[in-house]
Design an enzyme around this catalytic site. Structure first.
Site, short mmCIF file in Angstrom:
data_model
loop_
_atom_site.label_atom_id
_atom_site.label_comp_id
_atom_site.label_asym_id
_atom_site.label_seq_id
_atom_site.Cartn_x
_atom_site.Cartn_y
_atom_site.Cartn_z
N ASP A 19 39.89 34.80 37.37
CA ASP A 19 40.23 35.21 38.74
C ASP A 19 39.07 35.03 39.71
O ASP A 19 38.98 35.73 40.72
CB ASP A 19 40.70 36.68 38.78
CG ASP A 19 41.82 36.95 37.79
OD1 ASP A 19 42.82 36.22 37.84
OD2 ASP A 19 41.69 37.88 36.98
N GLY A 45 40.80 27.83 41.93
CA GLY A 45 41.80 26.94 42.51
C GLY A 45 41.36 26.28 43.79
O GLY A 45 41.65 25.11 44.03
N HIS A 67 46.38 31.14 39.63
CA HIS A 67 45.58 31.17 40.84
C HIS A 67 46.43 30.73 42.02
O HIS A 67 47.48 30.11 41.87
CB HIS A 67 44.31 30.33 40.72
CG HIS A 67 44.55 28.91 40.33
ND1 HIS A 67 44.36 28.46 39.05
CD2 HIS A 67 44.95 27.84 41.05
CE1 HIS A 67 44.63 27.16 39.00
NE2 HIS A 67 45.01 26.76 40.19
N ASN A 71 41.15 30.48 32.86
CA ASN A 71 40.49 31.70 32.40
C ASN A 71 38.99 31.61 32.71
O ASN A 71 38.63 31.19 33.79
CB ASN A 71 40.78 31.94 30.92
CG ASN A 71 42.27 31.90 30.59
OD1 ASN A 71 42.70 31.10 29.77
ND2 ASN A 71 43.05 32.74 31.23
N THR A 101 49.40 36.23 37.79
CA THR A 101 50.36 36.08 36.70
C THR A 101 51.06 37.39 36.38
O THR A 101 52.27 37.43 36.19
CB THR A 101 49.66 35.53 35.44
OG1 THR A 101 49.12 34.25 35.74
CG2 THR A 101 50.62 35.41 34.27
N THR A 102 50.31 38.49 36.30
CA THR A 102 50.87 39.76 35.83
C THR A 102 51.15 40.76 36.94
O THR A 102 51.91 41.70 36.74
CB THR A 102 49.90 40.42 34.84
OG1 THR A 102 48.66 40.71 35.53
CG2 THR A 102 49.60 39.49 33.66
#
Length: 424
Positions: free
Chosen positions: A13, A17, A41, A220, A296-297
């Site tokens: 994070d 990107g 991202h 990651n 993502t989560t």
């Protein structure tokens, strides 16, 4: 081939990107080396926001070809869903510029079910996975029972291997909330669509061996690396420089730059040691101002000060030639900014550049901080280094010195695509 590799230097994070998007404008080829749809991202392009998970963010550049490499695990429904979403938002022709290595592994719905069961068995020591099935998929790969993307095209082989996986997991866990017939039926449809995307990776990459600009997009980050991260609170792939080289068969002499992406503070999603985490108003402020929620989560990210022990360790393993410092603007309203410079281990040993391999020991370290003055002024959208406040420049130059002189060549000053300072 001239290769630039973008890697996360902390726990993910970091904002990889944006720099990937920027470099992809000059790239002929952009490759994902590892991970799956657990990565995430966001890129702000014009007035649109794009979320990337399994697809390389080089797809935003209309002239860039993209490859999902052999070290990845591909959840086929997510691949098509993400691709459709990008094209609906105006990335025309994206489906013509994306390819998948036939040696990548298939992340199944079965793996997601097993992921949840494995986390439940761990109880209070759970890893805090994304629940996407990444770990079980890589486990099957390592155990030589996984299914490769190329095998989807052979219906008999795919069915035999999927039924074998289903039987094996039922023998281990008992009854599963999973229907193998449904997944087989889904792949009967995907099989009709996947053919044009699947390539022999080595032959494909050979076509680009003379390309001066190939970009590798890491997923990651180093501290989530299976070998070098905070094991067992890690992902299931090799997320560093070595993993990228292995997954894409890169010639080491072709690598022209390794770019480490460093957030101006530190965040982490999920369980595991996080020495500089702040359980106070500073941590809450970093979280709220930085809008720290996982792409993502959707989970709230844990937040803390910049940890230079982590960054030095990451630098020693990934050998960065340049750094991209991101989200500098999040620190605009702090009177003082702390930076972790050393750990005091439980036995009293002081370390500045190594991370204990034992997660239990790492949980107990005390962080030694230095305190730097804040700048208390707005850096959002600043485009020139000389326009930054004096104390903001001092913060950046302090980081450079502490990381052995590796230059901070790019500085993120906001969420927009062009909120980036490029230093000569």
């Amino acid at each position: 081939m001239g290769v630039s590799i973008v890697l996360g230097s902390q726990w993910g994070d970091e904002g990889k990107g944006k720099i990937t998007d920027m470099l992809a404008q000059q790239a002929t080829l952009c490759c994902r080396a590892a991970g799956g749809h657990n990565a995430g991202h966001t890129i702000v392009h014009g007035n649109k926001t794009y979320d990337f998970h399994i697809l390389p963010s080089g797809l935003i550049s209309p002239s860039c070809i993209n490859l999902i490499g052999a070290g990845t695990v591909v959840h086929v429904p997510s691949f098509f869903k993400e691709l459709a979403s990008l094209e609906e938002k105006g990335l025309e022709g994206a489906s013509k510029r994306i390819f998948i290595s036939d040696r990548a592994h298939v992340c199944l719905q079965l793996h997601s079910v097993v992921d949840g069961l494995e986390e439940a068995k761990l109880g209070g020591r759970k890893v805090g996975t994304t629940g996407k099935g990444i770990g079980p998929c890589y486990s099957d790969k390592a155990s030589r029972r996984g299914i490769r993307v190329g095998e989807i095209l052979d219906e008999a082989v795919f069915e035999r291997k999927l039924r074998s996986l289903d039987a094996g997991y039922r023998a281990r866990f008992g009854d599963l909330e999973y229907n193998v017939e449904e997944e087989l039926a889904q792949f009967k449809e995907y099989r009709k669509l996947l053919g044009p995307y699947i390539v022999d990776q080595l032959a494909f990459l050979q076509k680009y061996k003379d390309s001066p600009n190939t970009l590798v997009e890491g997923a990651n980050a180093l501290m989530l690396d299976l070998d070098h991260g905070t094991y067992p609170y890690v992902t299931s792939s090799s997320t560093g420089l070595g993993g990228a080289m292995q997954a894409l068969s890169l010639n080491p002499t072709s690598i022209k730059s390794v770019i480490g992406v460093v957030k101006a503070y530190t965040t982490r999603v999920g369980s595991g040691p996080f020495p500089s985490e702040q359980f106070n108003a500073d941590g809450d402020k970093l979280q709220s101002v930085g809008r720290e929620f996982g792409v993502t989560t959707g989970r709230r990210r844990r937040c803390g000060w910049l940890d230079l022990v982590v960054c030095r360790y990451s630098q020693a393993i990934n050998h960065y030639t340049a750094l991209n410092l991101t989200k500098l603007d999040v620190l605009d309203d702090f009177d003082e900014i702390k930076v972790g410079v050393a750990y005091i281990l439980p036995d009293g040993t002081r370390t500045e550049n190594t991370i204990p391999a034992d997660a239990e020991v790492l949980e107990k370290v005390k962080v030694e901080y230095v305190t730097l003055p804040g700048w208390k002024s707005n850096t959002m959208g600043v485009k020139k280094y000389e326009d930054l406040p004096d104390n903001a420049r001092a913060y950046i130059e302090y980081i450079e010195r502490e990381l052995g002189g590796v230059p901070v060549k790019w500085i993120g000053t906001g969420p927009a695509r062009d909120d980036m300072i490029a230093r000569e």
